[in-house]
Motif scaffolding. Sequence first.
Motif, short mmCIF file in Angstrom:
data_model
loop_
_atom_site.label_atom_id
_atom_site.label_comp_id
_atom_site.label_asym_id
_atom_site.label_seq_id
_atom_site.Cartn_x
_atom_site.Cartn_y
_atom_site.Cartn_z
N GLU A 152 0.83 -1.21 0.00
CA GLU A 152 0.00 0.00 0.00
C GLU A 152 0.86 1.25 0.00
OE1 GLU A 152 -2.47 -0.65 3.39
OE2 GLU A 152 -3.95 -1.86 2.26
N ARG A 153 1.99 1.21 0.69
CA ARG A 153 2.89 2.37 0.70
C ARG A 153 3.47 2.60 -0.69
NH1 ARG A 153 5.42 0.47 5.56
NH2 ARG A 153 7.41 0.30 4.46
N ARG A 177 0.70 -1.91 -9.57
CA ARG A 177 -0.69 -2.15 -9.17
C ARG A 177 -0.74 -3.36 -8.26
NH1 ARG A 177 -4.06 -6.04 -11.72
NH2 ARG A 177 -2.92 -7.32 -13.23
N ILE A 178 -1.67 -3.33 -7.33
CA ILE A 178 -1.88 -4.46 -6.44
C ILE A 178 -2.82 -5.43 -7.14
CG2 ILE A 178 -2.86 -5.19 -4.23
CD1 ILE A 178 -1.90 -2.52 -3.06
N CYS A 179 -2.35 -6.67 -7.34
CA CYS A 179 -3.11 -7.67 -8.08
C CYS A 179 -4.12 -8.41 -7.22
CB CYS A 179 -2.18 -8.72 -8.69
SG CYS A 179 -0.91 -8.08 -9.77
N MET A 180 -3.71 -8.73 -5.99
CA MET A 180 -4.59 -9.53 -5.13
C MET A 180 -4.12 -9.42 -3.68
SD MET A 180 -3.25 -13.38 -6.06
CE MET A 180 -2.77 -12.98 -7.74
N GLN A 181 -5.02 -9.76 -2.79
CA GLN A 181 -4.73 -9.84 -1.37
C GLN A 181 -4.61 -11.32 -0.99
OE1 GLN A 181 -4.14 -7.01 -0.02
NE2 GLN A 181 -5.16 -5.61 -1.43
N VAL A 182 -3.68 -11.60 -0.08
CA VAL A 182 -3.47 -12.98 0.35
C VAL A 182 -3.51 -13.02 1.88
CG1 VAL A 182 -1.97 -15.00 0.24
CG2 VAL A 182 -1.99 -13.37 -1.67
N PRO A 183 -4.51 -13.67 2.44
CA PRO A 183 -4.61 -13.73 3.91
C PRO A 183 -3.44 -14.48 4.53
CG PRO A 183 -6.66 -14.42 2.86
CD PRO A 183 -5.64 -14.34 1.77
N ALA A 184 -3.13 -14.14 5.76
CA ALA A 184 -2.04 -14.79 6.48
C ALA A 184 -2.25 -16.30 6.60
CB ALA A 184 -1.89 -14.16 7.86
N SER A 185 -3.50 -16.71 6.59
CA SER A 185 -3.82 -18.13 6.75
C SER A 185 -3.35 -18.99 5.57
CB SER A 185 -5.33 -18.32 6.93
OG SER A 185 -6.03 -17.82 5.80
#
Length: 283
Positions: A152-153, A177-185
């Motif tokens: 994000e920064r 660009r941010i492609c995807m989010q990946v949860p810590a799990s």
Amino acid sequence: MTTSRILLTAWNIRAKKQLGQNFLDDPAVARAIVDAAALAPTDWVLEIGPGLGAITLPASRAARRVIAIDKDDRIIDLFRTERILTGIDNVDLRQGDILKTDISAIGREAGGPLVVLGNLPYNISSQVLVQLIDSRKWVRRAILMLQKEMAERISAPPGSRAYGRLSVMLGYCARTRICMQVPASRFFPAPKVDSSVLEVTFVDPPPFPARDEALLSRVVRAAFGKRRKTLRNALSQSDLQLDSATCEKILVHCDIDPMERAEQLPVSAFVRLANAVAAHFSL
């Protein structure tokens, strides 16, 4: 794919916190990362920290060759065995420190720009990104897993609190660009924070070329080094060896308010400022 937990247990290996080892344990996420890289059959991939091969193996099926560099010789030994079992022969595993690796030499070995993939440990993320910027002649695109806050920064716009030195330096020479989010799990062991996958596509030439890119980096570092101070004060109190009056004169010449702060300036304004500083030094 055998899970990370099972492989590590079988080899009696524990993840090293000092190396930031959190192994991706979700094949669907790994495939999505490789898909985001849009690899061609002629591409050479440089993978930073292959770990147990979650991303390496699908990348090897899409690319011509994968050069995978990992600092941990225990993981290299484990992955070499797994590679033999899969029958994949276009993955070159190399034990080493990515920060001491000559990326341009690998690019010359490949005969052209590389695609970089990696799940970056937080403690070296900034250094790796600076290294890729410096080596961008040999890097066409990078798909990197970073801690969510770091991604994000990097992609933050001017005027936001997250906007900083890396936002400017990557904005100077790349599209992000941010492609995807990946949860810590999705990792083992699970980190304390979620991750994001960031796409970095380098642009040549930059839209606003600097006369001296090393000086641009110094100016940006100086401006953000004391980000609560005005640009005039931050620059005059840095290692640029410019007094307050000179800084104000240069800023006004660039149509930049000396009382502004670094996070307000777009990339183009930083380039104007660095070019004006270069002109001052050449007098």
